[in-house]
Design a protein around this motif. Sequence first.
Motif, PDB file in Angstrom:
ATOM      1  N   LEU A  33       0.817  -1.217   0.000  1.00 40.09           N
ATOM      2  CA  LEU A  33       0.000   0.000   0.000  1.00 40.09           C
ATOM      3  C   LEU A  33       0.849   1.264   0.000  1.00 40.09           C
ATOM      4  CD1 LEU A  33      -2.851  -0.844   2.552  1.00 40.09           C
ATOM      5  CD2 LEU A  33      -2.728  -1.305   0.120  1.00 40.09           C
ATOM      6  N   ILE A  34       2.161   1.137   0.012  1.00 36.33           N
ATOM      7  CA  ILE A  34       3.001   2.312   0.191  1.00 36.33           C
ATOM      8  C   ILE A  34       3.986   2.512  -0.969  1.00 36.33           C
ATOM      9  CG2 ILE A  34       4.636   3.475   1.747  1.00 36.33           C
ATOM     10  CD1 ILE A  34       1.971   3.066   3.161  1.00 36.33           C
ATOM     11  N   PHE A 157       5.575   4.743  15.116  1.00 42.10           N
ATOM     12  CA  PHE A 157       4.866   3.894  14.141  1.00 42.10           C
ATOM     13  C   PHE A 157       3.833   2.990  14.819  1.00 42.10           C
ATOM     14  CE2 PHE A 157       4.823   0.215  11.075  1.00 42.10           C
ATOM     15  CZ  PHE A 157       4.176   0.904  10.061  1.00 42.10           C
ATOM     16  N   ASP A 214       5.695  -5.465   9.998  1.00 41.07           N
ATOM     17  CA  ASP A 214       4.779  -5.617   8.858  1.00 41.07           C
ATOM     18  C   ASP A 214       4.743  -7.102   8.492  1.00 41.07           C
ATOM     19  OD1 ASP A 214       3.077  -4.941   6.808  1.00 41.07           O
ATOM     20  OD2 ASP A 214       4.620  -4.088   5.514  1.00 41.07           O
ATOM     21  N   LYS A 216       2.928  -9.494   7.520  1.00 38.62           N
ATOM     22  CA  LYS A 216       1.917 -10.177   6.709  1.00 38.62           C
ATOM     23  C   LYS A 216       2.559 -11.378   6.037  1.00 38.62           C
ATOM     24  CE  LYS A 216       1.438  -6.250   4.687  1.00 38.62           C
ATOM     25  NZ  LYS A 216       1.086  -5.042   3.990  1.00 38.62           N
ATOM     26  N   ARG A 252      -3.645 -10.474  12.804  1.00 43.58           N
ATOM     27  CA  ARG A 252      -4.479  -9.545  12.029  1.00 43.58           C
ATOM     28  C   ARG A 252      -4.630  -9.992  10.575  1.00 43.58           C
ATOM     29  NH1 ARG A 252      -4.300  -5.082   8.726  1.00 43.58           N
ATOM     30  NH2 ARG A 252      -2.096  -5.211   8.193  1.00 43.58           N
ATOM     31  N   GLU A 260      -8.479  -7.500   4.459  1.00 41.33           N
ATOM     32  CA  GLU A 260      -8.596  -6.354   5.370  1.00 41.33           C
ATOM     33  C   GLU A 260      -9.580  -5.287   4.878  1.00 41.33           C
ATOM     34  OE1 GLU A 260      -4.641  -4.647   5.971  1.00 41.33           O
ATOM     35  OE2 GLU A 260      -4.698  -3.665   4.026  1.00 41.33           O
ATOM     36  N   ILE A 309      -4.297  -0.436  13.471  1.00 39.98           N
ATOM     37  CA  ILE A 309      -4.334  -0.209  12.022  1.00 39.98           C
ATOM     38  C   ILE A 309      -5.720   0.277  11.613  1.00 39.98           C
ATOM     39  CG2 ILE A 309      -4.067  -1.357   9.763  1.00 39.98           C
ATOM     40  CD1 ILE A 309      -1.518  -2.606  10.997  1.00 39.98           C
ATOM     41  N   ARG A 312      -5.558   3.839  12.213  1.00 38.25           N
ATOM     42  CA  ARG A 312      -4.760   4.500  11.164  1.00 38.25           C
ATOM     43  C   ARG A 312      -5.559   4.648   9.863  1.00 38.25           C
ATOM     44  NH1 ARG A 312       0.446   1.153  10.289  1.00 38.25           N
ATOM     45  NH2 ARG A 312       0.855   2.826   8.809  1.00 38.25           N
ATOM     46  N   TYR A 323      -2.268   8.944   2.896  1.00 36.84           N
ATOM     47  CA  TYR A 323      -1.196   8.008   3.276  1.00 36.84           C
ATOM     48  C   TYR A 323      -1.296   6.675   2.518  1.00 36.84           C
ATOM     49  CZ  TYR A 323       2.027   5.505   6.392  1.00 36.84           C
ATOM     50  OH  TYR A 323       3.082   4.770   6.896  1.00 36.84           O
TER      51      TYR A 323
HETATM   52  C1  GN1 Z   1       1.232  -0.738   4.820  1.00 38.38           C
HETATM   53  O1  GN1 Z   1       2.472  -1.125   2.063  1.00 38.38           O
HETATM   54  P1  GN1 Z   1       2.383  -2.299   2.958  1.00 38.38           P
HETATM   55  O2  GN1 Z   1       1.220  -3.164   2.618  1.00 38.38           O
HETATM   56  O3  GN1 Z   1       3.692  -3.051   3.071  1.00 38.38           O
HETATM   57  C2  GN1 Z   1       1.671  -0.175   6.163  1.00 38.38           C
HETATM   58  C3  GN1 Z   1       1.472  -1.205   7.260  1.00 38.38           C
HETATM   59  C4  GN1 Z   1       0.011  -1.646   7.281  1.00 38.38           C
HETATM   60  C5  GN1 Z   1      -0.399  -2.149   5.895  1.00 38.38           C
HETATM   61  C6  GN1 Z   1      -1.878  -2.432   5.862  1.00 38.38           C
HETATM   62  C7  GN1 Z   1       4.866   1.805   6.249  1.00 38.38           C
HETATM   63  O4  GN1 Z   1       2.113  -1.784   4.458  1.00 38.38           O
HETATM   64  O5  GN1 Z   1       1.781  -0.628   8.509  1.00 38.38           O
HETATM   65  O6  GN1 Z   1      -0.156  -2.701   8.190  1.00 38.38           O
HETATM   66  O7  GN1 Z   1      -0.108  -1.169   4.876  1.00 38.38           O
HETATM   67  N1  GN1 Z   1       3.059   0.227   6.092  1.00 38.38           N
HETATM   68  C8  GN1 Z   1       3.445   1.474   6.449  1.00 38.38           C
HETATM   69  O8  GN1 Z   1      -2.165  -3.231   4.765  1.00 38.38           O
HETATM   70  O9  GN1 Z   1       2.673   2.299   6.912  1.00 38.38           O
END
Ligand code: GN1
Length: 362
Positions: A33-34, A157, A214, A216, A252, A260, A309, A312, A323
């Motif tokens: 997502l980033i 964070f 992170d 996942k 999660r 999600e 989250i 957030r 964001y």
């Molecule tokens: C963001 O971009 P990605 O999917 O690696 C986020 C995580 C959240 C996640 C939710 C730097 O991670 O904290 O859990 O989205 N990363 C940042 O899907 O904010």
Amino acid sequence: MNINIDQVQVSHVLEAYLCDIKTSKVTPLGNGLINTTYLVSSPARKFVLQRINHHVFTQPNDVINNADLINDHLYNKKQLGEYQLEPIWQVKSSNGNSMVQYKDNSWRAIQFIPNCYTVEEVSSAKQAREVARAFGAFTCALSDFPAEKLSEIITDFHNLDARITQLKTAKQNNSHQRLTKCHELVATCLAETAFISEVADIITQLPIQVTHNDTKINNLLFAKATNEPIAVIDLDTCMPGFVMHDFGDMVRTCCSNLPEDGTNLDQMTISMDIFKGLSQGYIESFNGQLSELEKQSLVIGAQLLPFMIGVRFLTDYLNGDSYFHTQYNTHNLDRALNQINMYQLLKSKREELSRIVSQTST
Ligand code: GN1
Ligand code: MG
């Protein structure tokens, strides 16, 4: 190139890796997502190319430097036979740099590991156990790494109090007139004061570890030959933290039957089998080195990560989606509703979750 990306920019960046855009295939990779990530296949080599989102990662150099430091440490551990997974190296440009700057953007290349695949969804308790064992082994191998050497990539964070303050500010500003669409959810989050205090209390007692932040399942590479994890990837948010954060993010992302951003919330269920697999894998990966309090904190982490989250996503919805990447107008709101619903389900199962964790032997 067969996709709609900034060809001029990519072609400049590729030159720094001695690749020619005309003879290279550049395809989007993953679904973070980033950052924006591509797979580059040039006649000479294959590698992963990534543009670092400089709104989120305001010091891209620190992100890259942290990853180099962590990889060095993991490599040494591997040489000693104390880490079984593969460190994933950042590829240096022809000038010997791990980062390539083009105008406002910072790019880096990452080693491509052949014969691997990523997984978006956990499929069994056995796989959940392997996932947790991999992320646990990563933190365990870093337990003697001097955490103060790592830059704090994103301040606060995983600091719940700070995330709650950000939500309150977004509510107050209501900069995109979206509060009417979500005021109930905002109130639900802000009413969780007992849980917020419980978290504030336990973090004063937990030891600091180097966590991934992170965790996942799609941040692991699986080997085609064994179908087991062989590497932890995406080290962007590796920072000093608490094990409950990494465990909680696995819960999660693995224990819900919905993605999600799934919206059919009345059908959301939490898999206790997957939770059990995660607990076993995570706890055993530390070889008895997790303290009793860290073990107990895992259940708090399981509630904390969906909650935080969710907060957030909700904050970003109120702030006009500045964001997280979104695909439609209420995407962040749907994500927030989903995550807070998951938090509530986990909260209602707390006793059962605690029992599972305490029955898992270290
Ligand atoms: C963001 O971009 P990605 O999917 O690696 C986020 C995580 C959240 C996640 C939710 C730097 O991670 O904290 O859990 O989205 N990363 C940042 O899907 O904010
Ligand atoms: Mg990430």
